[in-house]
Enzyme design. Structure first.
Site, PDB file in Angstrom:
ATOM      1  N   HIS A 296       1.086  -1.080  -0.021  1.00 17.39           N
ATOM      2  CA  HIS A 296       0.111  -0.080  -0.038  1.00 17.39           C
ATOM      3  C   HIS A 296       0.956   1.209  -0.051  1.00 17.39           C
ATOM      4  CE1 HIS A 296      -3.577   2.498   0.775  1.00 17.39           C
ATOM      5  NE2 HIS A 296      -2.843   3.049   1.278  1.00 17.39           N
ATOM      6  N   CYS A 297       0.776   2.361  -1.012  1.00 19.25           N
ATOM      7  CA  CYS A 297       1.586   3.322  -1.204  1.00 19.25           C
ATOM      8  C   CYS A 297       0.679   4.475  -0.922  1.00 19.25           C
ATOM      9  CB  CYS A 297       2.195   3.244  -2.458  1.00 19.25           C
ATOM     10  SG  CYS A 297       3.370   4.599  -2.828  1.00 19.25           S
ATOM     11  N   PRO A 298       1.137   5.290   0.131  1.00 21.30           N
ATOM     12  CA  PRO A 298       0.466   6.682   0.522  1.00 21.30           C
ATOM     13  C   PRO A 298       0.671   7.602  -0.324  1.00 21.30           C
ATOM     14  CG  PRO A 298       1.799   6.040   2.278  1.00 21.30           C
ATOM     15  CD  PRO A 298       2.035   4.897   1.147  1.00 21.30           C
TER      16      PRO A 298
END
Ligand SMILES: [Zn+2]
Ligand SMILES: [Zn+2]
Length: 482
Positions: A296-298
């Site tokens: 998951h990449c902010p």
């Protein structure tokens, strides 16, 4: 090299965790920061660095001394005409370099836009969120069949020789090795972290070939039960022993209504855990299972998964290239701004802003390049960030037993790159599409995968009890990195 990359990843994780601790959901904030920084950087490049480094005809240079943008616009056609007439060579150079830098800027913007907006693909929504009608477009049997063929082609198998009931137009299917059928069969578990769903929804989520397998089981079960009952009640013909509607039809394009009919009302509404195909993992931020989950990449405010992973890599490479050009060409001005502030002459960009953006581009660019290299290495090995950790564990345990771990998804480094980007021989697209701003679908549907032949569709050297199921808790450090 990998020690540096580990340090860089740790750095990203720290920044992201700090952001999360401060504002909770950091995605939108990070995306805004990114857009502002890169936008400012591009503006500085074209108004400051480019004019200072490139060959520019004099008539155009003089234009830069005009302060009002309206005057610049009005005088531009005249200045262009004079430049073409008086300095054709430098004008050509100027045009060529402008096109080149605009192209790099365009690819930076485009790849970032794509990685943020194309969904990674979830088990519940598939690869696209916009297909309410599964009989057409994504999720239709035609779509599944196309991907099935692409997967077989990616694994260098001839789809017509697989003998799968899913491939209809294949004619004779004798003499095919049984392992090929196993290679193409999708494997799945159930997610304990997702919200439970009804049985009819769960079955509607399965690809048609897997649903057909479920249906065939039910059919056999029904026939056996009917035989039993006929034996027991041989004199009582009043009992209803007809099959549920549709149980004996083979329809690929079954919607929930059809599935519900052959399940029967009781089973159709039974609550079950949602299916989770191989290579997918549960994302705790998105609260759903993501197809070929990487992390998951902010910075893009969503997961990196099957649907957008190619744009993620392209984005890192274009960003790395752009920032390196920026830092290299802007070095002279940065030195001037730092050591000789009094000689700073740009009217449009403040000296401090220039220095801040230049330093930021250099640091971020280097960090992203290291991170991109790490990802390219994983692509060459045919693994995701999560699988990278799992496989390292498998390899260690296999070694203890004097066995060798073989990753079933690895088809050799070149083939791994080709299937990742869906380009090259046997894949759906040509190599040059990598350099164009075009949307390209992944070769896989998220359920079926090109696998190394001869492994029977499982990793080599992994004991069955050792396989990770994603239910053990959170994967150690793999998921939160960006
Ligand atoms: Zn889940
Ligand atoms: Zn996520």
């Amino acid at each position: 090299m990998w020690a540096i990359s580990a340090a860089v990843r740790q750095g990203f994780v720290r920044v992201e965790r700090a952001g999360e601790a401060l504002v909770g959901h950091v995605g939108p904030l990070f995306v805004t920061i990114y857009v502002v920084l890169v936008g400012t950087g591009m503006w500085i490049f074209f108004v400051c660095i480019f004019p200072s480094q490139m060959v520019i005809p004099e008539a155009l240079q003089n234009l830069a001394h005009t302060k009002s943008p309206i005057h610049i616009l009005l005088a531009l056609p005249g200045a262009l005409g004079t430049s073409v007439m008086q300095e054709p060579a430098s004008m050509m150079q100027c045009i060529a370099s402008t096109i080149c830098f605009l192209y790099i800027a365009l690819m930076m913007i485009w790849s970032y836009y794509m990685v943020c907006t194309i969904p990674p693909g979830t088990v519940m929504d598939g690869l696209s969120k916009s297909h309410p009608e599964k009989r057409l477009g994504p999720g239709s049997s035609l779509w599944w069949r196309l991907h099935y063929q692409q997967v077989a082609a990616a694994a260098n198998l001839t789809p017509c020789n697989t003998g799968s009931p899913f491939m209809k137009d294949c004619g004779a299917v004798e003499n095919f090795p049984a392992t090929i059928e196993q290679d193409l069969t999708a494997r799945y578990r159930f997610c304990k972290k997702c919200l439970p769903i009804t049985m009819e929804t769960a079955l509607a989520l399965l690809p048609p070939d897997l649903r057909l397998r479920e249906k065939t089981n039910r059919r056999e079960h029904f026939l056996r039960a009917r035989q039993e009952r006929a034996k027991q009640n041989s004199y009582n013909h009043s009992e209803d022993i007809s099959a549920p509607q549709g149980l004996f039809d083979n329809i690929d394009d079954e919607g929930q209504a059809e599935i519900s009919a052959w399940l029967g009302p009781e089973e159709a509404h039974q609550i079950v855990l949602p299916p989770k195909p191989e290579r997918s993992h549960h994302c705790r931020t998105c609260k759903t299972c993501v197809l070929k989950y990487d992390h998951h990449c902010p910075w893009i405010n969503q997961c990196v998964g099957l649907g957008n992973e190619r744009y993620f890599i392209l984005f890192m490479l274009w960003f790395g290239l752009g920032t390196m050009i920026f830092s290299y060409m802007g070095w002279g001005l940065a030195y001037q701004a730092f050591r000789h502030p009094k000689t700073w002459s740009s009217m449009l960009v403040h000296r401090i802003l220039y220095l801040a953006i230049w330093a930021k581009a250099l640091v971020m660019g280097l960090a992203v390049i290291v991170f991109a290299m790490w990802h390219l290495r994983m692509i060459a090995r045919g693994e995701t960030s999560v699988e990278n950790q799992d496989n390292a564990h498998y390899a260690r345990s296999a070694k203890k037993r004097n066995e060798t771990f073989v990753n079933m998804y690895s088809l050799g480094w070149l083939r791994n790159f080709q299937v990742f980007f869906n380009v090259g021989p046997g894949m759906a697209h040509k190599y040059y599409t990598l350099l164009l701003p075009v949307k390209i679908e992944p070769y896989s549907d998220g359920w079926h995968w090109a696998k190394r032949q001869g492994l029977n569709g499982v990793h080599g050297g992994v004991a069955p009890e050792e396989e990770f199921t994603d239910d053990e808790g959170e994967p150690a450090e793999a998921s939160p990195v960006s």
